[in-house]
Design a protein around this motif. Structure first.
Motif, PDB file in Angstrom:
ATOM      1  N   MET A 177       0.816  -1.121   0.076  1.00  0.00           N
ATOM      2  CA  MET A 177      -0.087   0.028   0.042  1.00  0.00           C
ATOM      3  C   MET A 177       0.775   1.175   0.021  1.00  0.00           C
ATOM      4  O   MET A 177       1.912   1.270   0.428  1.00  0.00           O
ATOM      5  N   THR A 178       0.463   2.207  -0.946  1.00  0.00           N
ATOM      6  CA  THR A 178       1.190   3.645  -0.881  1.00  0.00           C
ATOM      7  C   THR A 178       0.198   4.667   0.111  1.00  0.00           C
ATOM      8  O   THR A 178      -1.106   4.742  -0.539  1.00  0.00           O
ATOM      9  N   GLU A 179       0.742   5.210   0.811  1.00  0.00           N
ATOM     10  CA  GLU A 179      -0.344   6.239   1.552  1.00  0.00           C
ATOM     11  C   GLU A 179       0.785   7.418   1.745  1.00  0.00           C
ATOM     12  O   GLU A 179       1.727   7.570   2.075  1.00  0.00           O
ATOM     13  N   ARG A 180      -0.049   8.615   1.473  1.00  0.00           N
ATOM     14  CA  ARG A 180       0.706   9.953   1.623  1.00  0.00           C
ATOM     15  C   ARG A 180      -0.460  11.043   2.510  1.00  0.00           C
ATOM     16  O   ARG A 180      -1.555  11.135   2.227  1.00  0.00           O
ATOM     17  N   THR A 181       0.283  11.402   3.539  1.00  0.00           N
ATOM     18  CA  THR A 181      -0.648  12.367   4.354  1.00  0.00           C
ATOM     19  C   THR A 181      -0.041  13.769   4.292  1.00  0.00           C
ATOM     20  O   THR A 181       1.106  14.011   4.252  1.00  0.00           O
ATOM     21  N   ILE A 182      -1.131  14.634   3.718  1.00  0.00           N
ATOM     22  CA  ILE A 182      -0.815  15.920   3.504  1.00  0.00           C
ATOM     23  C   ILE A 182      -1.401  16.944   4.517  1.00  0.00           C
ATOM     24  O   ILE A 182      -2.528  17.198   4.749  1.00  0.00           O
ATOM     25  N   PRO A 183      -0.428  17.503   5.579  1.00  0.00           N
ATOM     26  CA  PRO A 183      -0.923  18.275   6.446  1.00  0.00           C
ATOM     27  C   PRO A 183      -1.027  19.807   6.064  1.00  0.00           C
ATOM     28  O   PRO A 183      -0.443  20.135   5.227  1.00  0.00           O
ATOM     29  N   VAL A 184      -1.866  20.402   6.875  1.00  0.00           N
ATOM     30  CA  VAL A 184      -2.150  21.797   6.269  1.00  0.00           C
ATOM     31  C   VAL A 184      -1.669  22.789   7.652  1.00  0.00           C
ATOM     32  O   VAL A 184      -2.483  22.820   8.542  1.00  0.00           O
ATOM     33  N   ALA A 185      -0.856  23.501   7.177  1.00  0.00           N
ATOM     34  CA  ALA A 185      -0.411  24.575   8.292  1.00  0.00           C
ATOM     35  C   ALA A 185      -1.393  25.642   8.777  1.00  0.00           C
ATOM     36  O   ALA A 185      -1.284  26.003   9.944  1.00  0.00           O
ATOM     37  N   ALA A 186      -2.323  25.991   7.836  1.00  0.00           N
ATOM     38  CA  ALA A 186      -3.292  26.932   8.361  1.00  0.00           C
ATOM     39  C   ALA A 186      -4.467  26.138   9.146  1.00  0.00           C
ATOM     40  O   ALA A 186      -4.816  25.378   9.561  1.00  0.00           O
ATOM     41  N   PHE A 187      -4.849  27.155  10.104  1.00  0.00           N
ATOM     42  CA  PHE A 187      -5.628  27.175  11.199  1.00  0.00           C
ATOM     43  C   PHE A 187      -7.109  27.673  10.727  1.00  0.00           C
ATOM     44  O   PHE A 187      -7.160  28.475   9.853  1.00  0.00           O
ATOM     45  N   GLY A 188      -8.173  26.846  11.030  1.00  0.00           N
ATOM     46  CA  GLY A 188      -9.508  27.095  10.603  1.00  0.00           C
ATOM     47  C   GLY A 188      -9.741  26.985   9.290  1.00  0.00           C
ATOM     48  O   GLY A 188      -9.329  25.969   8.496  1.00  0.00           O
ATOM     49  N   PRO A 189     -11.193  27.492   8.950  1.00  0.00           N
ATOM     50  CA  PRO A 189     -11.785  27.189   7.542  1.00  0.00           C
ATOM     51  C   PRO A 189     -10.805  27.355   6.328  1.00  0.00           C
ATOM     52  O   PRO A 189      -9.970  28.479   6.302  1.00  0.00           O
ATOM     53  N   ILE A 190     -10.782  26.462   5.419  1.00  0.00           N
ATOM     54  CA  ILE A 190      -9.912  26.916   4.195  1.00  0.00           C
ATOM     55  C   ILE A 190     -10.879  26.551   2.951  1.00  0.00           C
ATOM     56  O   ILE A 190     -11.958  26.001   2.925  1.00  0.00           O
ATOM     57  N   ALA A 191      -9.997  27.132   1.834  1.00  0.00           N
ATOM     58  CA  ALA A 191     -10.812  26.775   0.546  1.00  0.00           C
ATOM     59  C   ALA A 191     -10.079  25.818  -0.325  1.00  0.00           C
ATOM     60  O   ALA A 191      -8.766  26.044  -0.528  1.00  0.00           O
ATOM     61  N   LEU A 192     -10.440  24.607  -0.511  1.00  0.00           N
ATOM     62  CA  LEU A 192      -9.941  23.669  -1.019  1.00  0.00           C
ATOM     63  C   LEU A 192     -10.112  23.651  -2.561  1.00  0.00           C
ATOM     64  O   LEU A 192     -11.269  23.544  -3.092  1.00  0.00           O
ATOM     65  N   ASP A 193      -8.908  23.568  -3.414  1.00  0.00           N
ATOM     66  CA  ASP A 193      -9.187  23.381  -4.932  1.00  0.00           C
ATOM     67  C   ASP A 193      -8.583  21.969  -5.099  1.00  0.00           C
ATOM     68  O   ASP A 193      -7.366  21.636  -5.118  1.00  0.00           O
ATOM     69  N   LEU A 194      -9.351  20.932  -5.424  1.00  0.00           N
ATOM     70  CA  LEU A 194      -8.600  19.599  -5.552  1.00  0.00           C
ATOM     71  C   LEU A 194      -9.195  19.095  -7.156  1.00  0.00           C
ATOM     72  O   LEU A 194     -10.286  19.324  -7.663  1.00  0.00           O
TER      73      LEU A 194
END
Length: 270
Positions: free
Chosen positions: A1-18
């Motif tokens: 299995m390959t797994e990658r966790t992407i942490p986000v340094a910003a706190f609170g609500p974000i705007a995700l573009d996926l």
């Protein structure tokens, strides 16, 4: 299995573009969460799917998070989709399919390989070259919004998104509750339990179902598509429906400012 966790340094609500053209996407909005994080996963330890996870581009600019998962062999890029009943058949990459005497012949740039749910079941090369489905699980704090661009991925949203912009070809979206929804769908399906804000949907040969609409501005444009929507007593403002060879059934909307334009379609508003 390959797994990658992407942490986000910003706190609170974000705007995700996926951007993720195939596989499965799950967006979980958690009111107790302070920081977003994303997990990408596939069963393979090597090969194109594992490489795509490692090569996924990530950019965080303030509260704006952009994630782009590369295409892999076996996923669909530019394509032609044929819809028969509730089933879809997609041709892409200049490939061809023939059924002769009960035998299926496949030829194209991919070497005539066969994939079931993204998993290669026959191969002309080493087993390490097989494509396995990629899944993305996105955990967002309350108040977040998202933009999702895909071809065939299945997208599930649990919790409440403030806003969702969804652009898909043959994709399937299922969501609990969305504030503002802007969806453009071709040969796909959108099912949302509740929309509380503005609503825009451009639908071509797809299906839209909204359990409860309580916003103040709804615009539905459909071509050979099907819409079922129930407005609530809290809904206000304008409801605009443009249908070309499509079918829309909208209930609970008699108190709204209704505008409709129908060309060889069927629109019922009550």
């Amino acid at each position: 299995m390959t797994e990658r966790t992407i942490p986000v340094a910003a706190f609170g609500p974000i705007a995700l573009d996926l951007t993720m053209n195939a596989g499965s996407i799950r967006i979980v909005v958690d009111p107790t969460l302070e920081q977003a994080h994303v997990v990408l996963k596939t069963e393979a330890t090597s090969g194109p799917s594992a490489d795509a996870i490692r090569d996924t581009a990530v950019d965080l600019n303030g509260q704006n998070l952009t994630i782009s998962v590369p295409d892999v062999a076996g996923s669909t890029g530019g394509n032609t989709t044929v819809r028969i009943g509730g089933n879809l058949m997609t041709f892409s990459g200049g490939s061809g399919v023939q059924i002769v005497g009960g035998n299926v012949h496949i030829n194209g740039h991919g070497g005539g390989k066969i994939f079931v749910n993204g998993q290669e079941v026959t191969t002309t090369g080493a087993s390490g070259s097989a494509v396995t489905p990629i899944s993305a699980v996105v955990h967002l704090p309350a108040g977040s919004m998202a933009m999702v661009s895909t071809h065939t991925a299945t997208t599930l949203v649990t919790g409440t998104l403030t806003r969702l912009e969804y652009d898909a070809t043959s994709g399937v979206l299922t969501a609990d509750r969305i504030g503002e929804l802007d969806a453009r769908v071709t040969s796909g399906s959108v099912t949302v339990g509740e929309v509380t804000g503005s609503l825009y949907v451009g639908l071509t040969s797809g299906n839209l179902g909204i359990g409860a609409y309580s916003g103040s501005d709804a615009r539905l444009n459909l071509t050979s598509g099907n819409v079922r929507m129930a407005a609530t007593a809290q809904a206000t403002g304008r409801l605009t429906v443009n249908a070309t060879s499509g079918c829309a059934r909208i209930t609970g909307a008699a108190h709204l400012n209704v505008r409709r334009h129908v060309t060889s379609g069927y629109v019922q508003i009550s």
